[in-house]
Design a protein around this motif. Structure first.
Motif, PDB file in Angstrom:
ATOM      1  N   VAL A 260     121.142   1.540 -24.657  1.00  0.00           N
ATOM      2  CA  VAL A 260     119.692   1.492 -24.892  1.00  0.00           C
ATOM      3  C   VAL A 260     119.086   2.883 -24.749  1.00  0.00           C
ATOM      4  O   VAL A 260     118.272   3.309 -25.573  1.00  0.00           O
ATOM      5  CB  VAL A 260     119.016   0.506 -23.914  1.00  0.00           C
ATOM      6  CG1 VAL A 260     117.493   0.686 -23.931  1.00  0.00           C
ATOM      7  CG2 VAL A 260     119.357  -0.928 -24.271  1.00  0.00           C
ATOM      8  N   ARG A 261     119.505   3.598 -23.716  1.00  0.00           N
ATOM      9  CA  ARG A 261     118.970   4.955 -23.491  1.00  0.00           C
ATOM     10  C   ARG A 261     119.364   5.897 -24.619  1.00  0.00           C
ATOM     11  O   ARG A 261     118.579   6.755 -25.030  1.00  0.00           O
ATOM     12  CB  ARG A 261     119.503   5.501 -22.160  1.00  0.00           C
ATOM     13  CG  ARG A 261     118.904   6.864 -21.786  1.00  0.00           C
ATOM     14  CD  ARG A 261     117.443   6.732 -21.406  1.00  0.00           C
ATOM     15  NE  ARG A 261     116.886   8.001 -20.932  1.00  0.00           N
ATOM     16  CZ  ARG A 261     116.164   8.846 -21.665  1.00  0.00           C
ATOM     17  NH1 ARG A 261     115.896   8.561 -22.932  1.00  0.00           N
ATOM     18  NH2 ARG A 261     115.689   9.953 -21.150  1.00  0.00           N
ATOM     19  N   LEU A 262     120.560   5.750 -25.130  1.00  0.00           N
ATOM     20  CA  LEU A 262     121.039   6.649 -26.174  1.00  0.00           C
ATOM     21  C   LEU A 262     120.480   6.314 -27.549  1.00  0.00           C
ATOM     22  O   LEU A 262     120.171   7.221 -28.334  1.00  0.00           O
ATOM     23  CB  LEU A 262     122.572   6.617 -26.228  1.00  0.00           C
ATOM     24  CG  LEU A 262     123.322   7.229 -25.047  1.00  0.00           C
ATOM     25  CD1 LEU A 262     124.820   6.979 -25.195  1.00  0.00           C
ATOM     26  CD2 LEU A 262     123.041   8.724 -24.934  1.00  0.00           C
ATOM     27  N   VAL A 263     120.348   5.047 -27.864  1.00  0.00           N
ATOM     28  CA  VAL A 263     120.042   4.627 -29.234  1.00  0.00           C
ATOM     29  C   VAL A 263     118.609   4.138 -29.424  1.00  0.00           C
ATOM     30  O   VAL A 263     118.012   4.350 -30.477  1.00  0.00           O
ATOM     31  CB  VAL A 263     121.043   3.530 -29.681  1.00  0.00           C
ATOM     32  CG1 VAL A 263     120.696   3.005 -31.058  1.00  0.00           C
ATOM     33  CG2 VAL A 263     122.468   4.069 -29.666  1.00  0.00           C
ATOM     34  N   ILE A 264     118.033   3.494 -28.421  1.00  0.00           N
ATOM     35  CA  ILE A 264     116.705   2.896 -28.583  1.00  0.00           C
ATOM     36  C   ILE A 264     115.605   3.720 -27.915  1.00  0.00           C
ATOM     37  O   ILE A 264     114.502   3.851 -28.444  1.00  0.00           O
ATOM     38  CB  ILE A 264     116.691   1.451 -28.047  1.00  0.00           C
ATOM     39  CG1 ILE A 264     117.709   0.606 -28.825  1.00  0.00           C
ATOM     40  CG2 ILE A 264     115.298   0.835 -28.159  1.00  0.00           C
ATOM     41  CD1 ILE A 264     117.940  -0.764 -28.246  1.00  0.00           C
ATOM     42  N   LEU A 265     115.915   4.302 -26.762  1.00  0.00           N
ATOM     43  CA  LEU A 265     114.921   5.080 -26.022  1.00  0.00           C
ATOM     44  C   LEU A 265     115.425   6.502 -25.745  1.00  0.00           C
ATOM     45  O   LEU A 265     115.415   6.967 -24.602  1.00  0.00           O
ATOM     46  CB  LEU A 265     114.584   4.384 -24.698  1.00  0.00           C
ATOM     47  CG  LEU A 265     113.968   2.993 -24.777  1.00  0.00           C
ATOM     48  CD1 LEU A 265     113.841   2.388 -23.386  1.00  0.00           C
ATOM     49  CD2 LEU A 265     112.607   3.037 -25.471  1.00  0.00           C
ATOM     50  N   PRO A 266     115.844   7.226 -26.764  1.00  0.00           N
ATOM     51  CA  PRO A 266     116.318   8.597 -26.530  1.00  0.00           C
ATOM     52  C   PRO A 266     115.153   9.556 -26.307  1.00  0.00           C
ATOM     53  O   PRO A 266     113.984   9.199 -26.513  1.00  0.00           O
ATOM     54  CB  PRO A 266     117.057   8.930 -27.827  1.00  0.00           C
ATOM     55  CG  PRO A 266     116.321   8.153 -28.865  1.00  0.00           C
ATOM     56  CD  PRO A 266     115.907   6.868 -28.189  1.00  0.00           C
ATOM     57  N   GLY A 267     115.466  10.759 -25.908  1.00  0.00           N
ATOM     58  CA  GLY A 267     114.425  11.769 -25.749  1.00  0.00           C
ATOM     59  C   GLY A 267     113.394  11.374 -24.709  1.00  0.00           C
ATOM     60  O   GLY A 267     113.741  10.918 -23.613  1.00  0.00           O
ATOM     61  N   ASP A 268     112.119  11.521 -25.052  1.00  0.00           N
ATOM     62  CA  ASP A 268     111.041  11.248 -24.099  1.00  0.00           C
ATOM     63  C   ASP A 268     110.410   9.869 -24.280  1.00  0.00           C
ATOM     64  O   ASP A 268     109.341   9.601 -23.737  1.00  0.00           O
ATOM     65  CB  ASP A 268     109.957  12.323 -24.215  1.00  0.00           C
ATOM     66  CG  ASP A 268     109.292  12.350 -25.592  1.00  0.00           C
ATOM     67  OD1 ASP A 268     109.803  11.673 -26.508  1.00  0.00           O
ATOM     68  OD2 ASP A 268     108.274  13.053 -25.753  1.00  0.00           O
ATOM     69  N   LEU A 269     111.082   8.972 -24.993  1.00  0.00           N
ATOM     70  CA  LEU A 269     110.483   7.671 -25.290  1.00  0.00           C
ATOM     71  C   LEU A 269     110.343   6.782 -24.054  1.00  0.00           C
ATOM     72  O   LEU A 269     109.485   5.907 -24.017  1.00  0.00           O
ATOM     73  CB  LEU A 269     111.306   6.947 -26.358  1.00  0.00           C
ATOM     74  CG  LEU A 269     111.153   7.495 -27.776  1.00  0.00           C
ATOM     75  CD1 LEU A 269     112.111   6.802 -28.736  1.00  0.00           C
ATOM     76  CD2 LEU A 269     109.718   7.357 -28.266  1.00  0.00           C
ATOM     77  N   SER A 270     111.186   6.991 -23.043  1.00  0.00           N
ATOM     78  CA  SER A 270     111.067   6.171 -21.835  1.00  0.00           C
ATOM     79  C   SER A 270     109.707   6.336 -21.175  1.00  0.00           C
ATOM     80  O   SER A 270     109.159   5.400 -20.599  1.00  0.00           O
ATOM     81  CB  SER A 270     112.167   6.535 -20.832  1.00  0.00           C
ATOM     82  OG  SER A 270     113.424   6.084 -21.270  1.00  0.00           O
ATOM     83  N   GLN A 271     109.159   7.541 -21.233  1.00  0.00           N
ATOM     84  CA  GLN A 271     107.861   7.810 -20.621  1.00  0.00           C
ATOM     85  C   GLN A 271     106.779   8.031 -21.678  1.00  0.00           C
ATOM     86  O   GLN A 271     105.921   8.910 -21.547  1.00  0.00           O
ATOM     87  CB  GLN A 271     107.934   9.003 -19.677  1.00  0.00           C
ATOM     88  CG  GLN A 271     108.620  10.222 -20.206  1.00  0.00           C
ATOM     89  CD  GLN A 271     110.131  10.173 -20.059  1.00  0.00           C
ATOM     90  OE1 GLN A 271     110.664   9.405 -19.255  1.00  0.00           O
ATOM     91  NE2 GLN A 271     110.815  10.974 -20.823  1.00  0.00           N
ATOM     92  N   HIS A 272     106.820   7.206 -22.718  1.00  0.00           N
ATOM     93  CA  HIS A 272     105.835   7.319 -23.793  1.00  0.00           C
ATOM     94  C   HIS A 272     104.418   7.028 -23.304  1.00  0.00           C
ATOM     95  O   HIS A 272     103.442   7.480 -23.902  1.00  0.00           O
ATOM     96  CB  HIS A 272     106.211   6.360 -24.925  1.00  0.00           C
ATOM     97  CG  HIS A 272     105.394   6.521 -26.163  1.00  0.00           C
ATOM     98  ND1 HIS A 272     105.411   7.672 -26.928  1.00  0.00           N
ATOM     99  CD2 HIS A 272     104.512   5.681 -26.782  1.00  0.00           C
ATOM    100  CE1 HIS A 272     104.600   7.539 -27.957  1.00  0.00           C
ATOM    101  NE2 HIS A 272     104.029   6.346 -27.889  1.00  0.00           N
TER     102      HIS A 272
END
Length: 333
Positions: A260-272
């Motif tokens: 999920v971290r690599l493919v769905i929420l990469p980069g800064d998307l976790s803290q959008h």
């Protein structure tokens, strides 16, 4: 440049995997797919995203030209369309998370309707990931946007680079290898990544209440989405049970949270959610740390930060909101 390199290497690995057999083929192909989607998403959702906000270099013309190159290389919507839909609409207080929001409109057309039951929404999500109609409409939208784009030297140059790369790969292997190793992740897997990221991102169609100021909707309707869960704690149980808990924890992180971290929420998307509170921040390259700092020193007039650990928890929260929302705010039937 790391995102761009990851993308190109992923494409080459995915196609080259067809020279292998057995387990080596499967693992190599999967690695290529993950790298391709991860690189493409960071190119667009992180770098091009900051470019359309004119926050990448500070030079708006350079940023837009840079974003156009990345858009052509990934065959996503043009930077001009991205800026119009994201910067000029999505970030408007009166448009954000309503049916007039382009992201919400995409979800609505995919069947995520206000007032639907959570069970129906979960089934719709599952079916949409394999829906020919959804993927066809999404791809048509990407291609149409590219065809409308101005013929600048940046766009032409990027298109020639991709054409030469794909031609070279086909000549060395086969069209079949290129279609499955490169085109499939750029189209189907990329679009599923966008779908799963969007559907967990904001409180779509939910009527705001008690905001104080209109801009606070960006806080109430956004949240952090983090991957992982607390490590097991031994609370008087047997050593075997404790060991099994750790095995399950490790497998859960390797098979679920890491992908999920690599493919769905990469980069800064976790803290959008931090981006929606501070869209002009220069700290986007260290957004995870900047968010934590903002959590500790947040303006008390703003609503408190919210976060979910595990993508499924964020999606469940969104579905609860959609299920309880009124059709009036959605504006469509």
């Amino acid at each position: 440049m790391l995102a761009l390199g990851t993308y190109f290497v992923g494409l080459c690995i995915g196609v080259a995997s067809f020279k292998l057999d057995g387990v080596a083929f499967g693992l190599t192909l999967l690695t290529g797919w993950v790298m391709t989607v991860n690189g493409a998403r960071r190119m667009i959702s992180t770098v091009a995203h900051q470019c359309v906000h004119a926050a990448f270099s500070g030079d708006k013309r350079f940023d837009m030209a840079f974003a156009e190159v990345f858009a052509v290389l990934t065959q996503t919507q043009t930077a001009a369309d991205y800026r119009r839909e994201h910067f000029e609409l999505h970030h408007r207080h009166d448009v954000f998370s309503t049916i007039d929001d382009p992201s919400a409109k995409l979800l609505w057309k995919a069947g995520f309707r206000a007032g639907a039951s959570t069970k129906r929404l979960w089934w719709n999500l599952l079916l949409t990931t394999v829906s020919v109609r959804f993927h066809g409409a999404f791809l048509r939208r990407r291609i149409t946007s590219q065809m409308r784009g101005a013929m600048t030297w940046q766009r032409v140059g990027a298109a020639l680079v991709m054409l030469m790369l794909l031609t070279g790969l086909v000549s060395q292997l086969s069209l079949h290898a290129v279609m499955l190793g490169a085109v499939f992740p750029v189209v189907v897997l990329y679009q599923n990544s966008v779908l799963l990221e969007f559907i967990s991102e904001h409180a779509w169609f939910v009527e705001p209440s008690g905001l104080g100021r209109k801009k606070y909707i960006h806080a109430t309707h956004s949240w952090g989405r983090f991957c992982g869960r607390s490590a097991p704690k031994r609370q008087g149980g047997s050593a075997v049970r404790y060991g099994l808990d750790w095995m399950r924890w490790v497998m859960e992180h390797l098979a679920y949270h890491l992908p999920v971290r690599l493919v769905i929420l990469p980069g800064d998307l976790s803290q959008h959610d931090f981006h929606h509170r501070r869209p002009a921040t220069p700290c986007w390259t260290t957004a995870a740390y900047a968010r934590e700092e903002d959590v500790r020193n947040c303006d008390e007039r703003w609503p408190s930060y919210t976060e979910f650990w595990g993508l499924h928890h964020a999606i469940s929260h969104v579905f609860d909101g959609i299920a309880s929302s009124k059709r009036e705010r959605s504006g469509m039937d």
